[in-house]
Design an enzyme around this catalytic site. Structure first.
Site, PDB file in Angstrom:
ATOM      1  N   ASP A   1       0.860  -1.193   0.000  1.00 48.65           N
ATOM      2  CA  ASP A   1       0.000   0.000   0.000  1.00 48.65           C
ATOM      3  C   ASP A   1       0.894   1.241   0.000  1.00 48.65           C
ATOM      4  OD1 ASP A   1      -3.195   0.559   1.072  1.00 48.65           O
ATOM      5  OD2 ASP A   1      -1.758   2.216   1.098  1.00 48.65           O
ATOM      6  N   ILE A   2       0.505   2.226  -0.807  1.00 49.50           N
ATOM      7  CA  ILE A   2       1.315   3.440  -0.957  1.00 49.50           C
ATOM      8  C   ILE A   2       1.276   4.323   0.296  1.00 49.50           C
ATOM      9  CG2 ILE A   2      -0.398   5.051  -1.923  1.00 49.50           C
ATOM     10  CD1 ILE A   2       1.683   5.692  -4.117  1.00 49.50           C
TER      11      ILE A   2
ATOM     12  N   ASN B   1     -13.183  -3.234   2.129  1.00 45.60           N
ATOM     13  CA  ASN B   1     -14.253  -2.236   2.134  1.00 45.60           C
ATOM     14  C   ASN B   1     -15.045  -2.275   0.831  1.00 45.60           C
ATOM     15  OD1 ASN B   1     -13.225  -1.267   4.614  1.00 45.60           O
ATOM     16  ND2 ASN B   1     -11.750   0.045   3.554  1.00 45.60           N
TER      17      ASN B   1
ATOM     18  N   GLN C   1     -14.583   2.679   1.079  1.00 39.58           N
ATOM     19  CA  GLN C   1     -13.859   2.231  -0.119  1.00 39.58           C
ATOM     20  C   GLN C   1     -13.513   3.456  -0.966  1.00 39.58           C
ATOM     21  OE1 GLN C   1     -16.006  -0.370  -2.798  1.00 39.58           O
ATOM     22  NE2 GLN C   1     -14.141  -0.981  -3.887  1.00 39.58           N
TER      23      GLN C   1
ATOM     24  N   HIS D   1     -10.351  -4.956  -3.277  1.00 41.42           N
ATOM     25  CA  HIS D   1      -9.021  -5.138  -2.685  1.00 41.42           C
ATOM     26  C   HIS D   1      -9.148  -5.525  -1.224  1.00 41.42           C
ATOM     27  CE1 HIS D   1     -10.135  -0.878  -2.485  1.00 41.42           C
ATOM     28  NE2 HIS D   1      -9.501  -0.827  -1.330  1.00 41.42           N
ATOM     29  N   PHE D   2      -8.235  -6.383  -0.803  1.00 42.45           N
ATOM     30  CA  PHE D   2      -8.122  -6.781   0.598  1.00 42.45           C
ATOM     31  C   PHE D   2      -6.863  -6.148   1.164  1.00 42.45           C
ATOM     32  CE2 PHE D   2     -11.167 -10.270   1.309  1.00 42.45           C
ATOM     33  CZ  PHE D   2     -11.617 -10.464   0.016  1.00 42.45           C
ATOM     34  N   HIS D   3      -7.006  -5.505   2.314  1.00 44.40           N
ATOM     35  CA  HIS D   3      -5.838  -4.987   3.030  1.00 44.40           C
ATOM     36  C   HIS D   3      -5.341  -6.083   3.975  1.00 44.40           C
ATOM     37  CE1 HIS D   3      -6.806  -0.580   2.344  1.00 44.40           C
ATOM     38  NE2 HIS D   3      -7.998  -1.095   2.159  1.00 44.40           N
TER      39      HIS D   3
HETATM   40  P1  5GP Z   1      -9.804   1.629   0.471  1.00 42.89           P
HETATM   41  O1  5GP Z   1     -10.094   2.790   1.386  1.00 42.89           O
HETATM   42  O2  5GP Z   1     -10.401   1.810  -0.898  1.00 42.89           O
HETATM   43  O3  5GP Z   1     -10.160   0.310   1.095  1.00 42.89           O
HETATM   44  O4  5GP Z   1      -8.226   1.607   0.326  1.00 42.89           O
HETATM   45  C1  5GP Z   1      -7.533   1.989  -0.812  1.00 42.89           C
HETATM   46  C2  5GP Z   1      -6.059   1.847  -0.515  1.00 42.89           C
HETATM   47  O5  5GP Z   1      -5.346   1.991  -1.725  1.00 42.89           O
HETATM   48  C3  5GP Z   1      -5.515   2.900   0.452  1.00 42.89           C
HETATM   49  O6  5GP Z   1      -4.950   2.246   1.580  1.00 42.89           O
HETATM   50  C4  5GP Z   1      -4.488   3.652  -0.368  1.00 42.89           C
HETATM   51  O7  5GP Z   1      -3.349   4.024   0.372  1.00 42.89           O
HETATM   52  C5  5GP Z   1      -4.142   2.657  -1.459  1.00 42.89           C
HETATM   53  N1  5GP Z   1      -3.727   3.270  -2.720  1.00 42.89           N
HETATM   54  C6  5GP Z   1      -4.365   4.259  -3.392  1.00 42.89           C
HETATM   55  N2  5GP Z   1      -3.716   4.564  -4.521  1.00 42.89           N
HETATM   56  C7  5GP Z   1      -2.638   3.738  -4.574  1.00 42.89           C
HETATM   57  C8  5GP Z   1      -1.566   3.577  -5.515  1.00 42.89           C
HETATM   58  O8  5GP Z   1      -1.478   4.257  -6.541  1.00 42.89           O
HETATM   59  N3  5GP Z   1      -0.644   2.627  -5.227  1.00 42.89           N
HETATM   60  C9  5GP Z   1      -0.704   1.845  -4.111  1.00 42.89           C
HETATM   61  N4  5GP Z   1       0.256   0.947  -3.935  1.00 42.89           N
HETATM   62  N5  5GP Z   1      -1.690   1.974  -3.199  1.00 42.89           N
HETATM   63  C10 5GP Z   1      -2.646   2.911  -3.420  1.00 42.89           C
END
Ligand code: 5GP
Length: 141
Positions: free
Chosen positions: A29-30, A85, A92, A98-100
């Site tokens: 994750d970035i 999410n 989300q 996606h799974f964290h």
């Molecule tokens: P969500 O809130 O949708 O469950 O989480 C999205 C996740 O994607 C966040 O933790 C965010 O940091 C990550 N993310 C968003 N853009 C990028 C990207 O360009 N590269 C990577 N590696 N992670 C990303």
């Protein structure tokens, strides 16, 4: 419109690749909640978990424990959360499933506010869920 994760899948945007197979990709994750915070995604482009084909869902089920073991081995964490999410109001941000996998490292990790309630009308909700499950058709690719 392709999401940022579609662009990662196509190679248009770089990522720190953790794991890949025919159906899934995992990358760092970035903006990690803790070092080693990894995202596991299906290659199938779907916004929400319930829209996935059985094939994509099964592949995620295989990949997640593997990635979790790698996160634990790489960080020394013993505990972790798996978070997934669906929908804006459920936090989300990226509209591709996606799974964290988030290790717990001291104060670093997933913060949770868990507002538990009381189980009410279990019979009513069970009846509706069982009806839904009897007529469930898994989305095809
Ligand atoms: P969500 O809130 O949708 O469950 O989480 C999205 C996740 O994607 C966040 O933790 C965010 O940091 C990550 N993310 C968003 N853009 C990028 C990207 O360009 N590269 C990577 N590696 N992670 C990303």
């Amino acid at each position: 419109m392709p999401s940022i994760f579609d662009k990662i899948l196509s190679g248009e945007i770089d990522c720190h690749r953790v794991y890949e197979d025919d159906h899934t990709l995992a990358f760092l994750d970035i903006a990690p909640l803790a070092p080693g915070h990894t995202l596991v995604i299906p290659k199938e482009a779907r916004e929400h978990l319930h829209q996935l084909s059985d094939e994509a869902a099964a592949a995620l089920g295989r990949a997640l424990p593997r990635v979790a073991r790698a996160v634990l081995a790489a960080t020394g964490a013993e505990h972790y959360n798996v978070l997934q999410n669906n929908g804006e109001s459920a936090h989300q941000a990226v509209p591709h499933v996606h799974f964290h996998v988030i290790p717990r490292l001291g104060d670093q990790g997933l913060g949770i506010q868990w507002n538990s309630g009381k189980l009410e009308d279990a019979e009513g909700i069970l009846k509706r869920m069982h009806t839904a499950l009897t007529t469930d058709e898994s989305p095809s690719r």
